[in-house]
Design an enzyme around this catalytic site. Structure first.
Site, PDB file in Angstrom:
ATOM      1  N   GLU A 176       0.876  -1.210  -0.025  1.00 54.34           N
ATOM      2  CA  GLU A 176      -0.029  -0.046  -0.099  1.00 54.34           C
ATOM      3  C   GLU A 176       0.955   1.241   0.122  1.00 54.34           C
ATOM      4  OE1 GLU A 176      -3.724   1.854   2.630  1.00 54.34           O
ATOM      5  OE2 GLU A 176      -2.418   0.535   3.318  1.00 54.34           O
TER       6      GLU A 176
ATOM      7  N   LYS B  66     -10.522   0.208  -1.736  1.00 54.57           N
ATOM      8  CA  LYS B  66     -10.825  -0.063  -0.248  1.00 54.57           C
ATOM      9  C   LYS B  66     -12.295   0.337   0.234  1.00 54.57           C
ATOM     10  CE  LYS B  66      -8.384   0.477   4.199  1.00 54.57           C
ATOM     11  NZ  LYS B  66      -7.464   1.436   4.875  1.00 54.57           N
TER      12      LYS B  66
ATOM     13  N   CYS C 100      -4.593  -2.843   4.088  1.00 57.89           N
ATOM     14  CA  CYS C 100      -4.344  -2.440   5.293  1.00 57.89           C
ATOM     15  C   CYS C 100      -5.279  -3.282   6.503  1.00 57.89           C
ATOM     16  CB  CYS C 100      -4.591  -0.882   5.594  1.00 57.89           C
ATOM     17  SG  CYS C 100      -3.760  -0.267   7.113  1.00 57.89           S
TER      18      CYS C 100
END
Length: 266
Positions: free
Chosen positions: A19, A87, A139
């Protein structure tokens, strides 16, 4: 990290960057991304990377994963390609501000850079390459098994998580984050590929056995052959429902026993 042997030039290699690996908006990085994708394709390699996607038409930012290089013809890379992930579970304050119209005027703390991301769909298409089909998580999304469960299909062969663990500092955060990712591999009986910038990069097989890792704050490349796995586990079929029923049963039994004890005393 990649699905490859020791020869860095061999074909059919999957390269995974973490990321925030590309420090720029995707729209501004086309002069870098397009030639890179063409070069990777010529070498028979595929690259996955985190990047910030910006849609100039809607003025929306997304924390995203894109794929470059050797891909199925119908999903080859472009700025508008659908073979990407956006995301869904955004980090409060860091990626979005709840009740922003009220909170942002209160203090500069609520005006952090890149704190106005838009949320991707809860259910999205898997990422696809010539190697496998991937269910991604960005994440701390990997801490939400029900989110992954909704996105793992019969053809999903590998789990993927990219993370920027810099904000953990010197705490136990990177180790805990790694163990959470490993748990997903065990729950869904699929390999887990985890790539981080300064956290712990690791690869797990479909039983949660570690195949290799790079320690935090360590520069290097982790290479390993990975075999995709398929099928549905009990958790994939039933999710957290058995656990919720068990907890409900414990509560009912506890209340019943306490009631019977109190009844006997009277």
């Amino acid at each position: 990290m990649s699905e490859a042997g020791d020869n860095s030039d061999r074909e059919n290699e999957l390269i995974i960057w973490p990321e925030s690996a590309i420090a720029g908006l995707e729209i501004d990085m086309q002069r870098f991304l397009q030639p890179l994708s063409e070069e990777l394709e010529m070498k028979g390699k595929t690259l996955m990377s985190g990047i910030i996607e910006y849609d100039i038409n809607t003025d929306e930012y997304h924390n995203a994963i894109i794929m470059l290089g050797q891909l199925p013809i119908e999903v080859s890379y472009s700025q508008t390609s659908t073979n990407r992930y956006r995301k869904h579970h955004l980090l409060p304050i860091g990626e979005f501000v709840p009740f922003e119209n009220l909170l942002r005027p209160l203090a500069p703390y609520f005006n952090l850079p890149m704190s106005s991301f838009h949320r991707g769909d809860e259910v999205q298409k898997n990422l696809t390459s010539g190697l496998a089909t991937f269910a991604p998580a960005l994440c701390y999304e990997v801490a939400f098994p029900e989110l992954l469960r909704k996105n793992i299909l019969q053809e999903t062969g590998v789990l993927l998580t990219l993370s920027n663990d810099a904000w953990f500092g010197s705490s136990i955060g990177p180790d805990q984050h790694l163990q959470i990712a490993r748990m997903r591999a065990i729950e869904f009986a699929r390999p887990m590929l985890r790539s981080t910038n300064n956290g712990i990069t690791a690869i797990y097989d479909d039983q949660g056995k570690e195949l290799g890792r790079l320690a935090s704050n360590t520069e290097g490349v982790l290479r390993q052959k990975v075999q995709p796995a398929f099928g549905f586990t009990p958790y994939q079929r039933f999710g957290s429902t058995p656990l919720h029923l068990y907890c409900l049963l414990v509560i009912i039994l506890t209340l019943t026993l306490n009631y019977l004890k109190g009844h006997k005393k009277t």
